[in-house]
Each structure stands twice: as structure tokens, then as C-alpha cells.
Design a protein around this motif. Structure first.
Motif, short mmCIF file in Angstrom:
data_model
loop_
_atom_site.label_atom_id
_atom_site.label_comp_id
_atom_site.label_asym_id
_atom_site.label_seq_id
_atom_site.Cartn_x
_atom_site.Cartn_y
_atom_site.Cartn_z
N MET A 1 0.82 -1.20 0.00
CA MET A 1 0.00 0.00 0.00
C MET A 1 0.87 1.26 0.00
O MET A 1 0.55 2.22 -0.66
CB MET A 1 -0.93 -0.01 1.21
N LEU A 2 1.94 1.22 0.76
CA LEU A 2 2.82 2.38 0.82
C LEU A 2 3.52 2.63 -0.52
O LEU A 2 3.64 3.76 -0.96
CB LEU A 2 3.86 2.18 1.93
N VAL A 3 3.94 1.55 -1.17
CA VAL A 3 4.60 1.66 -2.47
C VAL A 3 3.62 2.20 -3.51
O VAL A 3 3.97 3.03 -4.35
CB VAL A 3 5.20 0.30 -2.89
N GLN A 4 2.38 1.73 -3.44
CA GLN A 4 1.36 2.21 -4.37
C GLN A 4 1.09 3.70 -4.16
O GLN A 4 0.96 4.46 -5.12
CB GLN A 4 0.07 1.42 -4.20
N GLY A 5 1.05 4.14 -2.93
CA GLY A 5 0.85 5.57 -2.63
C GLY A 5 2.01 6.41 -3.11
O GLY A 5 1.83 7.52 -3.62
N PHE A 6 3.23 5.89 -2.95
CA PHE A 6 4.41 6.61 -3.43
C PHE A 6 4.41 6.71 -4.94
O PHE A 6 4.76 7.74 -5.52
CB PHE A 6 5.69 5.92 -2.93
N GLY A 7 4.00 5.63 -5.61
CA GLY A 7 3.91 5.65 -7.07
C GLY A 7 2.88 6.66 -7.55
O GLY A 7 3.10 7.35 -8.55
N GLU A 8 1.77 6.75 -6.84
CA GLU A 8 0.74 7.73 -7.21
C GLU A 8 1.24 9.15 -6.97
O GLU A 8 0.98 10.05 -7.78
CB GLU A 8 -0.52 7.48 -6.40
N LEU A 9 1.98 9.36 -5.90
CA LEU A 9 2.57 10.68 -5.64
C LEU A 9 3.52 11.08 -6.76
O LEU A 9 3.50 12.22 -7.25
CB LEU A 9 3.28 10.69 -4.29
N LEU A 10 4.38 10.15 -7.17
CA LEU A 10 5.31 10.43 -8.26
C LEU A 10 4.58 10.71 -9.57
O LEU A 10 5.01 11.54 -10.37
CB LEU A 10 6.29 9.28 -8.45
N TYR A 11 3.47 10.04 -9.78
CA TYR A 11 2.64 10.28 -10.96
C TYR A 11 2.15 11.72 -10.98
O TYR A 11 2.25 12.41 -12.00
CB TYR A 11 1.48 9.29 -10.97
N TRP A 12 1.63 12.19 -9.86
CA TRP A 12 1.10 13.56 -9.81
C TRP A 12 2.21 14.61 -9.85
O TRP A 12 2.04 15.68 -10.43
CB TRP A 12 0.21 13.76 -8.59
N VAL A 13 3.34 14.31 -9.26
CA VAL A 13 4.49 15.23 -9.34
C VAL A 13 4.96 15.33 -10.79
O VAL A 13 5.30 16.41 -11.28
CB VAL A 13 5.63 14.77 -8.40
N SER A 14 4.98 14.20 -11.49
CA SER A 14 5.37 14.20 -12.89
C SER A 14 4.42 15.06 -13.73
O SER A 14 4.86 15.83 -14.59
CB SER A 14 5.40 12.77 -13.41
N TRP A 15 3.13 14.93 -13.50
CA TRP A 15 2.16 15.77 -14.21
C TRP A 15 2.34 17.25 -13.86
O TRP A 15 2.21 18.13 -14.72
CB TRP A 15 0.73 15.33 -13.91
N GLY A 16 2.62 17.54 -12.60
CA GLY A 16 2.86 18.93 -12.20
C GLY A 16 4.08 19.52 -12.90
O GLY A 16 4.05 20.67 -13.35
N LEU A 17 5.15 18.74 -12.99
CA LEU A 17 6.34 19.21 -13.70
C LEU A 17 6.06 19.43 -15.18
O LEU A 17 6.55 20.41 -15.77
CB LEU A 17 7.49 18.21 -13.54
N LEU A 18 5.28 18.55 -15.78
CA LEU A 18 4.93 18.71 -17.18
C LEU A 18 4.11 19.99 -17.39
O LEU A 18 4.41 20.78 -18.30
CB LEU A 18 4.14 17.50 -17.69
N LEU A 19 3.13 20.22 -16.55
CA LEU A 19 2.31 21.43 -16.69
C LEU A 19 3.14 22.70 -16.43
O LEU A 19 2.95 23.72 -17.11
CB LEU A 19 1.12 21.37 -15.74
N PHE A 20 4.05 22.63 -15.47
CA PHE A 20 4.91 23.76 -15.18
C PHE A 20 5.80 24.10 -16.37
O PHE A 20 5.92 25.27 -16.76
CB PHE A 20 5.75 23.44 -13.94
N SER A 21 6.40 23.08 -16.99
CA SER A 21 7.27 23.33 -18.14
C SER A 21 6.45 23.76 -19.37
O SER A 21 6.91 24.58 -20.16
CB SER A 21 8.13 22.11 -18.45
N LEU A 22 5.24 23.23 -19.52
CA LEU A 22 4.39 23.68 -20.63
C LEU A 22 3.96 25.13 -20.46
O LEU A 22 3.93 25.90 -21.42
CB LEU A 22 3.16 22.79 -20.77
N PHE A 23 3.64 25.53 -19.23
CA PHE A 23 3.30 26.92 -18.97
C PHE A 23 4.48 27.84 -19.30
O PHE A 23 4.30 28.89 -19.94
CB PHE A 23 2.89 27.12 -17.51
N ALA A 24 5.68 27.46 -18.89
CA ALA A 24 6.86 28.27 -19.18
C ALA A 24 7.12 28.33 -20.68
O ALA A 24 7.48 29.38 -21.22
CB ALA A 24 8.09 27.70 -18.46
#
Length: 115
Positions: A1-24
Motif C-alpha cells: 500500500m505504501l509503495v502504491q501511494g508513493f507511485g501515485e505521488l510520483l505520478y502527480w508530481v510528474s504531471w505537475g512538472l509537465l504542466l509547469f514546463s508547458l506553462f513556461a
């Protein structure tokens, strides 16, 4: 469960970085070319290429690689250093009335001398 939560966190961080770089990237595309030269920064195409590569790397590679971190650093440099300088030269870029107030205007409106 902890590994799955960490994977989901990394997924959302990855999307945030993508949106941040697209905005720039979009922000660098809408700025005028001469504002980059007047601000003594690299030219517009340089920043569009760097930020476009950062967005592509964020899209195709996982967050656990070093290339997205390099793209994040380039995006942060653009947002913290280049964007404010170019916006100051070009006057904001959105047509908002900046700097058109009286010389006696304070942060909360005109100063009337304590009347």
C-alpha cells in the motif's frame, strides 16, 4: 500500500512538472523577441527550445531520471530570472494598467495628505 501511494505521488508530481514546463514554454512563446534582447537574456528561440525539450523530457521520461531534473532547473531559471525581466521590459504583456497611477498613489490608493 505504501509503495502504491508513493507511485501515485510520483505520478502527480510528474504531471505537475509537465504542466509547469508547458506553462513556461507557452509564456516564452507569447513574449516579444526584442524584449529578450533588451533584458540582456538569451534570445526567444533559445528559451523556446530549452523549455520545449524540458516539456518533452517530462512527458516521455519518468521523474526518477536525471533529465527531468535538468529540465526543471531550466524551467525554474526561466520563471525566476528571465520571465520577470522580459515582463518588465514588455510592460506586463496582458494590457493591464500598470504604472499609470499618480506619483502620490500609495499601496491602498491615492494619498490625500491626511485629510
Amino acid at each position: 500500500m505504501l509503495v502504491q501511494g508513493f507511485g501515485e505521488l510520483l505520478y502527480w508530481v510528474s504531471w505537475g512538472l509537465l504542466l509547469f514546463s508547458l506553462f513556461a514554454f507557452v509564456d516564452s512563446a507569447i513574449r516579444r523577441e526584442d524584449a529578450y534582447r533588451a533584458a540582456d537574456k538569451q534570445n526567444k528561440w533559445f528559451w523556446m527550445i530549452i523549455l520545449g525539450l524540458a516539456a518533452l523530457v517530462n512527458f516521455f521520461m519518468g521523474i526518477m531520471s536525471f533529465l527531468p531534473i535538468i529540465g526543471l532547473i531550466a524551467t525554474i531559471v526561466y520563471m525566476v530570472d528571465v520571465r520577470p525581466a522580459v515582463r518588465q521590459i514588455s510592460g506586463g504583456g496582458r494590457g493591464w494598467p500598470r504604472g499609470r497611477g499618480s506619483s502620490s498613489d500609495g499601496p491602498y490608493g491615492p494619498y490625500n495628505g491626511g485629510r
